[in-house]
Design a protein around this motif. Structure first.
Motif, PDB file in Angstrom:
ATOM      1  N   HIS A  31       0.875  -1.170   0.000  1.00 35.10           N
ATOM      2  CA  HIS A  31       0.000   0.000   0.000  1.00 35.10           C
ATOM      3  C   HIS A  31       0.916   1.224   0.000  1.00 35.10           C
ATOM      4  O   HIS A  31       2.004   1.160   0.576  1.00 35.10           O
ATOM      5  CB  HIS A  31      -0.861  -0.037   1.267  1.00 35.10           C
ATOM      6  CG  HIS A  31      -2.004   0.913   1.232  1.00 35.10           C
ATOM      7  ND1 HIS A  31      -3.189   0.601   0.606  1.00 35.10           N
ATOM      8  CD2 HIS A  31      -2.150   2.156   1.733  1.00 35.10           C
ATOM      9  CE1 HIS A  31      -4.016   1.626   0.727  1.00 35.10           C
ATOM     10  NE2 HIS A  31      -3.411   2.576   1.406  1.00 35.10           N
ATOM     11  N   PRO A  32       0.493   2.345  -0.613  1.00 37.60           N
ATOM     12  CA  PRO A  32       1.339   3.537  -0.565  1.00 37.60           C
ATOM     13  C   PRO A  32       1.797   3.860   0.865  1.00 37.60           C
ATOM     14  O   PRO A  32       1.010   3.693   1.807  1.00 37.60           O
ATOM     15  CB  PRO A  32       0.428   4.629  -1.110  1.00 37.60           C
ATOM     16  CG  PRO A  32      -0.530   3.914  -2.000  1.00 37.60           C
ATOM     17  CD  PRO A  32      -0.708   2.540  -1.417  1.00 37.60           C
ATOM     18  N   GLY A  35       6.614   1.784   2.515  1.00 39.60           N
ATOM     19  CA  GLY A  35       8.080   1.846   2.479  1.00 39.60           C
ATOM     20  C   GLY A  35       8.700   1.157   1.269  1.00 39.60           C
ATOM     21  O   GLY A  35       9.872   0.785   1.286  1.00 39.60           O
ATOM     22  N   ASN A 152       7.570  -4.126   7.832  1.00 41.38           N
ATOM     23  CA  ASN A 152       8.467  -2.969   7.872  1.00 41.38           C
ATOM     24  C   ASN A 152       8.145  -2.013   9.021  1.00 41.38           C
ATOM     25  O   ASN A 152       7.085  -2.086   9.623  1.00 41.38           O
ATOM     26  CB  ASN A 152       8.350  -2.223   6.532  1.00 41.38           C
ATOM     27  CG  ASN A 152       9.430  -1.191   6.352  1.00 41.38           C
ATOM     28  OD1 ASN A 152      10.539  -1.329   6.898  1.00 41.38           O
ATOM     29  ND2 ASN A 152       9.135  -0.142   5.587  1.00 41.38           N
ATOM     30  N   ARG A 156       9.210   1.650  14.675  1.00 39.70           N
ATOM     31  CA  ARG A 156       8.080   2.472  15.133  1.00 39.70           C
ATOM     32  C   ARG A 156       7.127   1.594  15.913  1.00 39.70           C
ATOM     33  O   ARG A 156       7.054   0.394  15.694  1.00 39.70           O
ATOM     34  CB  ARG A 156       7.309   3.003  13.923  1.00 39.70           C
ATOM     35  CG  ARG A 156       8.023   4.094  13.236  1.00 39.70           C
ATOM     36  CD  ARG A 156       6.993   5.053  12.700  1.00 39.70           C
ATOM     37  NE  ARG A 156       7.613   5.998  11.807  1.00 39.70           N
ATOM     38  CZ  ARG A 156       7.037   6.407  10.699  1.00 39.70           C
ATOM     39  NH1 ARG A 156       5.871   5.937  10.345  1.00 39.70           N
ATOM     40  NH2 ARG A 156       7.629   7.290   9.950  1.00 39.70           N
ATOM     41  N   ALA A 270      13.251  -0.887   6.881  1.00 34.58           N
ATOM     42  CA  ALA A 270      13.888  -0.534   5.607  1.00 34.58           C
ATOM     43  C   ALA A 270      14.659   0.769   5.764  1.00 34.58           C
ATOM     44  O   ALA A 270      15.778   0.917   5.271  1.00 34.58           O
ATOM     45  CB  ALA A 270      12.826  -0.408   4.521  1.00 34.58           C
ATOM     46  N   LYS A 271      14.056   1.692   6.508  1.00 37.06           N
ATOM     47  CA  LYS A 271      14.681   3.004   6.660  1.00 37.06           C
ATOM     48  C   LYS A 271      16.057   2.859   7.306  1.00 37.06           C
ATOM     49  O   LYS A 271      17.009   3.534   6.922  1.00 37.06           O
ATOM     50  CB  LYS A 271      13.783   3.877   7.527  1.00 37.06           C
ATOM     51  CG  LYS A 271      14.222   5.304   7.570  1.00 37.06           C
ATOM     52  CD  LYS A 271      13.200   6.135   8.300  1.00 37.06           C
ATOM     53  CE  LYS A 271      13.662   7.567   8.374  1.00 37.06           C
ATOM     54  NZ  LYS A 271      12.704   8.357   9.139  1.00 37.06           N
TER      55      LYS A 271
HETATM   56  P1  GDP Z   1       6.199   3.954  -0.507  1.00 33.30           P
HETATM   57  O1  GDP Z   1       5.070   4.911  -0.709  1.00 33.30           O
HETATM   58  O2  GDP Z   1       5.701   2.583  -0.157  1.00 33.30           O
HETATM   59  O3  GDP Z   1       7.211   3.942  -1.608  1.00 33.30           O
HETATM   60  O4  GDP Z   1       6.913   4.418   0.852  1.00 33.30           O
HETATM   61  P2  GDP Z   1       8.274   5.206   1.092  1.00 33.30           P
HETATM   62  O5  GDP Z   1       9.451   4.317   0.920  1.00 33.30           O
HETATM   63  O6  GDP Z   1       8.249   6.474   0.339  1.00 33.30           O
HETATM   64  O7  GDP Z   1       8.123   5.478   2.671  1.00 33.30           O
HETATM   65  C1  GDP Z   1       7.040   6.189   3.206  1.00 33.30           C
HETATM   66  C2  GDP Z   1       7.493   6.853   4.498  1.00 33.30           C
HETATM   67  O8  GDP Z   1       7.809   5.848   5.453  1.00 33.30           O
HETATM   68  C3  GDP Z   1       8.763   7.681   4.343  1.00 33.30           C
HETATM   69  O9  GDP Z   1       8.656   8.809   5.155  1.00 33.30           O
HETATM   70  C4  GDP Z   1       9.855   6.762   4.832  1.00 33.30           C
HETATM   71  O10 GDP Z   1      10.956   7.452   5.372  1.00 33.30           O
HETATM   72  C5  GDP Z   1       9.138   6.013   5.925  1.00 33.30           C
HETATM   73  N1  GDP Z   1       9.717   4.688   6.154  1.00 33.30           N
HETATM   74  C6  GDP Z   1      10.001   3.720   5.258  1.00 33.30           C
HETATM   75  N2  GDP Z   1      10.535   2.654   5.876  1.00 33.30           N
HETATM   76  C7  GDP Z   1      10.578   2.954   7.199  1.00 33.30           C
HETATM   77  C8  GDP Z   1      11.031   2.251   8.342  1.00 33.30           C
HETATM   78  O11 GDP Z   1      11.514   1.124   8.283  1.00 33.30           O
HETATM   79  N3  GDP Z   1      10.921   2.912   9.534  1.00 33.30           N
HETATM   80  C9  GDP Z   1      10.408   4.158   9.641  1.00 33.30           C
HETATM   81  N4  GDP Z   1      10.340   4.718  10.834  1.00 33.30           N
HETATM   82  N5  GDP Z   1       9.969   4.844   8.586  1.00 33.30           N
HETATM   83  C10 GDP Z   1      10.055   4.252   7.376  1.00 33.30           C
END
Ligand code: GDP
Length: 542
Positions: A31-32, A35, A152, A156, A270-271
């Motif tokens: 889902h959007p 991550g 993921n 948090r 992932a972050k």
């Molecule tokens: P997408 O829409 O699925 O491509 O999601 P993104 O990769 O753009 O991530 C959406 C938001 O979640 C961003 O602000 C990322 O920094 C955050 N995010 C992704 N993975 C993690 C994680 O493992 N931990 C945390 N705390 N934030 C994450």
């Protein structure tokens, strides 16, 4: 190609077979905001395609990833966010196909899943199984492809892992097998336990810049190493969870995984690039390589065959006026692709030369000279290719149809100049053949008022743009209130045009009866009134 007459005469030469066998082609479904971009970036990092990780803000405030990545995108001249990323890991060549989300979500997103051998379902630990994930999962289920799950954002606060696993199993009607187990969650997330190699991995989540991971052998839930890292509360919870999963769960059944019945679950962030390498190792160990592909004749094409074959699963029309060309994305199903090769186009019964081809983020090539079964090549198209078209160097191969998926957005079009109605209908037929939109008709008024169906908003935008640009038709698009399309069938798959209850039936382009409804509630009602009817959400293309 081998001309030998022995038993392996129809197989590719060993060097080509070796290349095919090391291909792994998959997609991330999520889902959007779960991550996907972040995970993709980390996978590319582990694959050595990019050398630094860290997000930067893109132009419109949207997120982009490192400058390395953008540089690659610029060099290749193609948006990698809508194509394929290729990297090597553990001697495997991995093709990660993008499944566009947010605004650019379209039927193409579903069709991408027709071109992969496995998928990684990415789940946000706080949000669980979300709407889009479920839809994409259903498409994977349609083909019974194996699904890895990556939970993921463990750094948090979120749902506790047992509750989450239960939710995944119940919502998706699939078993889960935890490969790793999180040691704490949120701020107390300290590491993961890898149940397969019986090791625990600890990291310090405050040190985003330098992720030193400490690894220990693990003797079981009572291992004292947990006491060193976990606080009292987490310690008790983790021990209870581990006792439960270790005693209650049967061992990992590869066959159940390969047939899509069971999903191996890994946890991470992932972050913070934590747990991603464990996932990749597991992926490279178990992800299936190119599979035999069924044909309409009921036979199968062996991916190791000497002859080249493939099918078009996506067509990308260029929105930029200066570049009218389109790109047909071909999934190679057997043999080897060579630039400039001549192929037979089964639908048109013609020979074509595949003279231009683009490679995506593969290490250091700009165009592909060679590619193998499992790979995707982008071929320049001037209007000869449609979704599902099959190409082959040996006879006319026709693979099983790519299905159509139920649209969720509906609209009708009107033209200013009524005389142009016929031209509009022709254009719509053409665009529907290409797979850009779906068409539905009211059986009484016929094509006087064609209903357009789409999966994502962008499809409407592209439609209006292309009608203007390619057909010189200025149209006004009006949204219709439908949101559900279903093809009613008998249990043995025969189309049904009569239903109990007061339901208006429409027709699709191949004259199959289809039900268009305003909301899911209406569908439940239809199902209640017609308990023996199957309301199919996909249909094979004509
Ligand atoms: P997408 O829409 O699925 O491509 O999601 P993104 O990769 O753009 O991530 C959406 C938001 O979640 C961003 O602000 C990322 O920094 C955050 N995010 C992704 N993975 C993690 C994680 O493992 N931990 C945390 N705390 N934030 C994450």
């Amino acid at each position: 190609m081998s001309n030998s007459t022995n038993a392996t005469a129809n197989l590719a030469v060993p060097a080509v077979q070796k290349e095919i066998e090391r291909r792994r082609t998959f997609a991330i479904i999520s889902h959007p905001d779960a991550g996907k971009t972040t995970l993709t970036e980390k996978l590319l990092f582990h694959g050595g395609v990019i050398h630094e990780t860290g997000e930067v803000k893109g132009k419109s405030g949207t997120k982009a990833v490192t400058s390395d990545w953008m540089e690659l995108e610029r060099q290749k001249g193609i948006s990698i966010t809508s194509s394929v990323m290729t990297f090597d890991y553990n001697d495997l060549r991995i093709n990660l196909l993008d499944t566009p989300g947010h605004k650019d979500f379209s039927e193409d997103t579903y069709r991408v899943l027709m071109a992969v051998e496995s998928a990684c379902m990415l789940i946000d630990v706080a949000k669980g199984v979300e709407d889009r994930t479920k839809k994409l999962y259903d498409v994977c289920r349609y083909r019974n492809i194996p699904i890895f799950t990556f939970v993921n954002k463990l750094d948090r606060e979120g749902k506790d892992p047992l509750t989450l696993i239960d939710e995944i199993e119940k919502t998706l009607n699939m078993q889960c097998y935890p490969v790793t187990w999180p040691l704490g969650i949120g701020q107390r997330f300290k590491g993961i336990y890898n149940r397969l190699n019986k090791k625990v991995y600890f990291y310090d989540q405050r040190r985003e810049d330098d992720l030193a991971v400490e690894v220990y052998d693990f003797s079981g839930p009572q291992d004292p190493i947990l006491e060193k890292y976990l606080d009292h509360e987490s310690l008790q919870q983790v021990r209870d969870e581990l006792e439960l999963i270790e005693s209650a769960l049967p061992p990992f059944d590869v066959n159940d995984f390969l047939t899509g019945k069971l999903s191996p679950v890994t946890f991470g962030s992932a972050k913070q690039n934590f747990g991603v390498d464990t996932f990749l190792q597991f992926f490279t160990q178990f992800a299936p390589g190119p599979k035999a592909r069924p044909t309409k004749k009921g036979t199968e094409v062996n991916p190791l065959s000497a002859f080249f074959s493939g099918f078009v699963f996506k067509i990308q029309a260029n929105m930029d006026k200066r570049h009218r060309d389109r790109i047909a994305f071909v999934r190679i199903c057997s043999g080897k692709f060579e630039r400039g090769m001549k192929v037979n186009h089964a639908r048109l019964e013609r020979e074509f030369r595949l003279s231009y081809s683009s490679q995506f983020v593969a290490a250091d090539k700009e165009t592909v000279d060679e590619a193998y079964a499992g790979d995707i090549v982008g071929v320049a198209d001037t209007g000869n290719f449609a979704i599902g078209d099959c190409l082959s160097t040996q006879g006319y191969v026709t693979f099983e149809d790519i299905p159509k998926f139920a649209p969720e957005l509906f609209a009708k079009l009107s033209v200013r100049d009524a005389l142009k109605r016929t031209k509009l209908n022709e254009a719509l037929m053409h665009l529907s053949e290409e797979g850009a939109i779906q068409l539905f008709f009211d059986p009484i008024i016929g094509n006087q008022e064609t209903i357009i169906g789409a999966v994502g908003e962008l499809q409407f935008e592209v439609l209006v743009h292309r009608l203007q640009d390619e057909y010189n038709l200025e149209v006004k698009l009006t949204r219709l209130p439908f949101s559900v399309a279903r093809w009613p069938r008998t249990e043995d798959g025969k189309p049904l045009s009569q239903l109990k209850g007061n339901f208006q039936m429409f027709r699709d382009v191949i004259d199959q009866p289809v039900l268009l409804l305003n909301q899911e509630w209406d569908l439940n009602w239809a199902q209640k009134e017609n308990p023996d009817v199957v309301f199919a959400s996909s249909i094979s293309r004509a």
